[in-house]
Structures are given as structure tokens and as C-alpha cells.
Enzyme design. Structure first.
Site, PDB file in Angstrom:
ATOM      1  N   HIS A 254      -0.144   0.536  10.193  1.00  0.00           N
ATOM      2  CA  HIS A 254      -1.294   1.068   9.733  1.00  0.00           C
ATOM      3  C   HIS A 254      -2.440   1.205  11.117  1.00  0.00           C
ATOM      4  O   HIS A 254      -3.664   1.057  10.841  1.00  0.00           O
ATOM      5  CB  HIS A 254      -2.136  -0.143   9.088  1.00  0.00           C
ATOM      6  CG  HIS A 254      -1.264  -0.601   7.844  1.00  0.00           C
ATOM      7  ND1 HIS A 254      -0.233  -1.582   7.866  1.00  0.00           N
ATOM      8  CD2 HIS A 254      -0.989  -0.275   6.645  1.00  0.00           C
ATOM      9  CE1 HIS A 254       0.258  -2.014   6.893  1.00  0.00           C
ATOM     10  NE2 HIS A 254       0.024  -1.018   5.829  1.00  0.00           N
TER      11      HIS A 254
ATOM     12  N   ASP B  84      -1.442  -8.542   0.478  1.00  0.00           N
ATOM     13  CA  ASP B  84      -0.252  -8.326  -0.386  1.00  0.00           C
ATOM     14  C   ASP B  84       0.031  -9.848  -0.837  1.00  0.00           C
ATOM     15  O   ASP B  84       0.507 -10.141  -1.856  1.00  0.00           O
ATOM     16  CB  ASP B  84       0.769  -7.747   0.159  1.00  0.00           C
ATOM     17  CG  ASP B  84       0.618  -6.182   0.696  1.00  0.00           C
ATOM     18  OD1 ASP B  84      -0.396  -5.762   0.326  1.00  0.00           O
ATOM     19  OD2 ASP B  84       1.542  -5.755   1.424  1.00  0.00           O
TER      20      ASP B  84
ATOM     21  N   GLY C   2       0.746  -1.208   0.055  1.00  0.00           N
ATOM     22  CA  GLY C   2       0.019  -0.021   0.024  1.00  0.00           C
ATOM     23  C   GLY C   2       0.873   1.231  -0.003  1.00  0.00           C
ATOM     24  O   GLY C   2       2.176   1.270   0.309  1.00  0.00           O
ATOM     25  N   SER C   3       0.304   2.439  -0.472  1.00  0.00           N
ATOM     26  CA  SER C   3       0.951   3.679  -0.179  1.00  0.00           C
ATOM     27  C   SER C   3       0.799   4.077   0.953  1.00  0.00           C
ATOM     28  O   SER C   3       0.101   3.743   1.843  1.00  0.00           O
ATOM     29  CB  SER C   3       0.097   4.750  -1.307  1.00  0.00           C
ATOM     30  OG  SER C   3       0.589   4.241  -2.612  1.00  0.00           O
ATOM     31  N   GLY C   4       1.508   5.350   1.315  1.00  0.00           N
ATOM     32  CA  GLY C   4       1.350   6.042   2.604  1.00  0.00           C
ATOM     33  C   GLY C   4       2.700   5.537   3.426  1.00  0.00           C
ATOM     34  O   GLY C   4       2.672   5.897   4.688  1.00  0.00           O
ATOM     35  N   HIS C   5       3.665   4.939   3.023  1.00  0.00           N
ATOM     36  CA  HIS C   5       4.745   4.793   3.980  1.00  0.00           C
ATOM     37  C   HIS C   5       6.194   5.011   3.390  1.00  0.00           C
ATOM     38  O   HIS C   5       7.174   4.689   3.640  1.00  0.00           O
ATOM     39  CB  HIS C   5       4.596   3.018   3.838  1.00  0.00           C
ATOM     40  CG  HIS C   5       3.646   2.443   4.451  1.00  0.00           C
ATOM     41  ND1 HIS C   5       3.118   2.373   5.643  1.00  0.00           N
ATOM     42  CD2 HIS C   5       2.693   1.529   3.801  1.00  0.00           C
ATOM     43  CE1 HIS C   5       2.304   1.754   5.769  1.00  0.00           C
ATOM     44  NE2 HIS C   5       1.838   1.313   4.780  1.00  0.00           N
TER      45      HIS C   5
END
Lengths: 332, 332
Positions: free
Chosen positions: A219, A110, A54-57
């Protein structure tokens, strides 16, 4: 929502636009542009290393595509796994004819998409191995290590595997050393404040003003306890108490250490944590090699920090020290 | 106070402990250890470059001590100027016999102490030049440019001056090119949320949940307007509207661009801003050379961002591209 953005639903794609404009050594590909790979394409004869998540890391995951590191990354929405099609496209982008290692954090979504992608491409004759990073000691007991999540230790495992592939190792060798690196690595995080997920406009969790959540995931997955924020040294000691026992360190051992900000926590405070971590390790006769202190695996603007320790042997130490370069990190 | 620390009054010294433990190429010296310099000492025959300022802005200021960059830094408390004695000690630490350039941000306290230190050491025969960086367009009109504060543009000026000194330029030459770099650089910042100053436990300013302050300084100095947070593209356009007019860019010109987080604002959002900045410049026929997107000059955990643009000539471009290395930044 105190975020600098345009349309929340365009957050990831506009971020990718900007990233590839700033770093022309990276390129988007795939239907929807959700694969980031090296602009020069796969390196012929080298084992390709593909990741995703996922994005945001940032810098995780896509930020580690570069020389001596990863070849491609399948990019999901914020905190959401990449699509199966993008996992496949990322694998094709990484394939230089010597096989492809899927190297990603141990999360259900994932895993499902990477496993399906591997099944599809194996039918086409691609040689594929998979290693899932599972360094977060707070997410399951040692006896259920296969359930543990992957967090900042990913960065160290990327580095080891990337250097091995760059040095010409076979797919089996790269996968074996990535597994060894993961087995030698333990992490734990503490969270002080949440981030806002742009698509939903919601905070990733809520927490009282004076509290810390010890062991929380990147998360906002629940941790071990929540209570008043402790002093930095006490926090560092407790993080070490969770991370060290499974590594069985003895005087004379050498370790890699990563003190990582989850986003908002400033470098000043990471160094205050590192000071204690390094002092405790020094008292035990353990040498820290090439410590990393900074933002390596974040949760956007979340406040908090994580500690990762990897016990080194000569092979891991050599691979960590090999030159590498990506937009967010250079090793000389 | 949601900060990871021990004694608030030990924040700076414990940060310096951790920093020098993690980066043995840096060393503390001076009474109180408030000077950070290269562990190898001054480089014989090279112009020394000394900076200084308050803590709480990592990587600024001390983080840029390194190869091809700065030689030493005098370190103050959070948001407080360094002591005069430490400015003197930092100058001695930088002195390799070819003179010393004082290169620091234009703030009253820093200026007073650096000027007194220069007077004292000039009596001892040290050859000294001074350049104050004043890139923040929001802090005074162009006609009063000498009153403008120094913000993230410092990093670009450090790089230019550091490369010039490393290449063997004389003190007069290094000072001249640093002045040229400052004259060619303009910055502006926007703030979304404050940071907490550890010693006081107080937020650096207060702001409503949905508001932005446009033009705010890195210590919370008042900006140009305060109101509802705009979309990223509108914010980027307005930042450019303040930064570009004084640079008189024409099609074919080349610029350095730095999109900087003030701390909590994540890399994802910096890239969304950069996307717009790069698009607008491309439409005008202006080429961005080696853009920097990240945390280069912060205000601890403050949320917000700044934009710096430097108009390049061949000399500035060459100096920005020269190899350099410090704990927070490598140029290859």
C-alpha cells in the site's frame, strides 16, 4: 488519473460485477455484494477457508477463491479493510460444518473486523481458527514478527491451507499447517512507481524518476531505503540477503519461490530477476520447486516486484503440488 | 529508465534464461538460443505449429509454446522480428513429420523471414503452410484486410490451431481452421501510456497525461484518434463499435471474448471493461463462451487494453474448449 473506470466510487463494485460475469464459478453475496464465494456454496464436511482485505491487489485476495484454495472472501474498498458484517457473511458462506479458518494478511483493520466477526459467530457455535500471514521481512524485525505485514506469501499459504482442507484435514490440522507455512515463508518488495487509488485520485506515494524504494509495502508503506535503481542482479541479491537469513537454508533444502509483479513491471523483468534468484539458490545447493513468476499479489498499476521464499518440508511440498483451480491460477 | 534489468542489450537473453529455468518444459535451441521449443521435442506424427516475433509482449509469443498449443517460437529482440535462421530452426524444432504450420502476426519483418525460411525448408522437403493473423481492425480498412496487423487475437487463433493439431488433424486441416479462426476474429486496442524499449532506452511513443490513443498498435503504431480519456463504459462501447460490425452477430450467436491488458493496466480495470462488453453482448442476445480477462498479449509496461471478439461455430468452440497447458495459461 490514467485509469480505465467509470465512477471512482463504483470501482470495486463494477470490478466485482465484471469478475463474477467472467467467472460464473464465483458469486457475490451479502448486503452490498461485498462477499465473493464459490457459486456451489460451502463444501459440506470440509473445513472452510475465508479471507478478506482491501481491493486493488488482484488476484489477491478474492481471486484465490476456488477448488483446492479458498471458499470465500470479504472485500473492502481499495486498500481498505472489509466491514465486520462482510467478514461474518464470508464466514457463513465458507462454513460446511467442519469449522472455518480465517486466513488473512496481518493488517490492523482486517484483524479488528475478523476478530469481532469470530467473536460473534463463536457465540452461534461456529468452530473458528485464525492465522494471520506475516511474511514481509521489511515491516518489522524478526523479534517483532507478530507486527509484520502479509504480502505475496499469502498466496503460498492459501495454497497449502486450501490443499490441506480439500484433503479432509480437521480445522486444527489446517490451521497448524497454515501456521507452519507462514513460519517457513519470507518476502520483500521493491517499488518503482506508485498506483492511483481511484476513490481519492491520489498516488499511493511519490518517488523520483530514477529511484527505487527497497522494502516498501503493497500500500506504499515505507521501506528500508530509497535511492537510485540498481541493476536487476544487485536488486535480487539484496532481496535474497533480507529473505534468506531467517530461513537457515542448507545444501539439499527445497524451497518454493514466488517472483511477483506489483502490477506494471512486466513478466520479462520478473524472469530477469528469477534468473538471478535461481542461480544463487542453485549455487547454495538449494532446489527450487514449482517456481511462480507473474502477477500474484499486486497494487494495481504500481511498478515493482517482490520475492517470496518458502522453505519446504515434505508436507508443505505435497500440499503446494496438489491440484487447484481459481480464475487466476491452475495447479495441475 | 524504470526497468528492472542488467545490461539493456542482454534483456531478451536473460529473460529467456529465467523463463527456461522457471519452466523446464521449455528449452532454448539454435545458434544464440533464440528458439524456444518444447523440451520433449517435436511430437511425432503431429502437425507442428511454429510462431515467432519480437520480444516484449509476454506471454505472446513464446509463452504459448506448450501442450495443445504451439511447438516452437523464433524470438527477436524487443519489438524486432526474429532472424531467418531462427525461423528455420524453430520450424525444424516443430517438425514431427506431419508438416509445419507457420502461424504468426502480420508484420512485414516477421513475414519476410518466415517466407524465406519456408522457401529454404521446402527445398529440403518439409511440408509447410502459413497463416498470418490480422485481427487489428484499426490498422487498415476491411477492404485491405491483408494489411491489418496481428494483435491479441493471435492467442485465440493459437488455441484453435493447437487443439486441432493435437487432435490429429492434417496440415491442410490445421491451416484451414486457423484461417477460419482469424477470419472470425476482430480486435482493437487503446493506449494510455508507453513502454520503454530497453535497447534504446526510449519510450515507444509519447502521450499527454490525460489522453488516450484509440486504436494504437502494440508497438505504438498510430491509432484512429487521440484525445481525453473517456469513461470505461464509453470506451468499451466505442471498442465494440469498431469490432462488432464486421462479425455480423445475431441473437443466439456465441462468441469468445478476450479483454487484454497491454501491461500496466490492472486486472481490476479489465473487469470494469468486461462488465460493459458482456452487458452489451447479452442485450443483443449473444452468449460469451469462456471469456479471457487478463494479460495475454502485452507491450511490457504499457498502460492500455485491447478487446478481441471471435464469432464461434461449433468447431471453433470445441477447439477453444479443448485442454491445453503452457506456462501462462491452462485450459481444463
Amino acid at each position: 488519473m490514467k485509469k480505465i473506470l467509470n465512477d471512482p466510487n463504483a470501482y470495486v463494485d463494477e470490478m466485482l460485477d465484471g469478475l463474477c460475469m467472467a467467472h460464473p464459478e464465483l458469486q457475490r453475496r451479502g448486503d452490498g455484494g461485498r462477499v465473493v464465494c464459490r457459486a456451489g456454496g460451502a463444501v459440506s464436511g470440509k473445513v472452510g477457508i475465508v479471507t478478506g482485505g482491501g481491493s486493488g491487489h488482484l488476484p489477491v485476495f478474492l481471486g484465490y477463491v476456488g477448488e483446492g484454495l479458498l471458499d470465500s472472501c470479504a472485500v473492502g474498498n481499495v486498500f481498505a479493510g472489509p466491514r465486520m458484517d462482510d467478514c461474518m457473511e464470508a464466514m457463513r458462506a465458507a462454513d460446511g460444518g467442519a469449522g472455518v479458518l480465517q486466513l488473512y494478511g496481518n493488517y490492523g483493520g482486517d484483524r479488528m473486523n475478523f476478530e469481532m466477526a469470530a467473536e460473534m459467530l463463536a457465540l452461534d457455535g461456529m468452530d473458528i481458527a485464525s492465522v494471520r500471514v506475516s511474511d514481509d521481512v521489511a515491516s518489522a524485525p524478526m523479534a517483532q514478527r507478530e507486527k509484520r505485514r502479509g504480502v505475496a506469501g499469502l498466496v503460498l499459504v492459501y495454497k497449502v491451507a486450501g490443499a490441506s482442507a480439500a484433503a479432509g484435514a480437521t480445522l486444527a490440522q489446517v490451521a497448524a499447517v497454515a501456521r507452519k507455512a507462514n513460519d517457513a515463508c519470507r518476502s520483500i518488495g521493491v517499488a518503482l512507481s506508485p498506483c492511483v487509488v481511484p476513490e481519492s485520485g491520489q498516488a499511493s506515494f511519490s518517488i523520483d524518476a530514477g529511484d527505487v524504494e527497497f522494502g516498501m509495502g503493497i500500500h506504499g508503506e515505507p521501506g528500508i531505503w530509497r535511492g537510485p535503481l540498481k541493476k536487476a542482479d544487485a536488486l535480487a541479491d539484496e532481496m535474497l540477503a533480507h529473505v534468506l537469513p531467517e530461513l537457515f537454508l542448507a545444501s539439499g533444502d527445497r524451497v518454493a519461490v514466488l517472483v511477483n509483479s506489483l502490477g506494471a513491471t512486466p513478466a520479462e523483468e520478473l524472469y530477469i530477476l528469477y534468473r538471478r534468484v535461481a542461480s544463487v539458490l542453485a549455487e547454495r545447493g538449494v532446489t527450487v520447486v514449482r517456481p511462480l513468476v507473474g502477477r500474484y499479489a499486486t497494487s494495481m498499476e504500481m511498478a515493482g516486484a517482490s520475492l517470496s521464499v518458502m522453505k519446504l518440508d515434505a508436507e508443505l511440498e505435497t500440499l503446494l503440488a496438489a491440484p487447484a483451480h481459481c480464475p487466476f491460477w491452475s495447479v495441475r
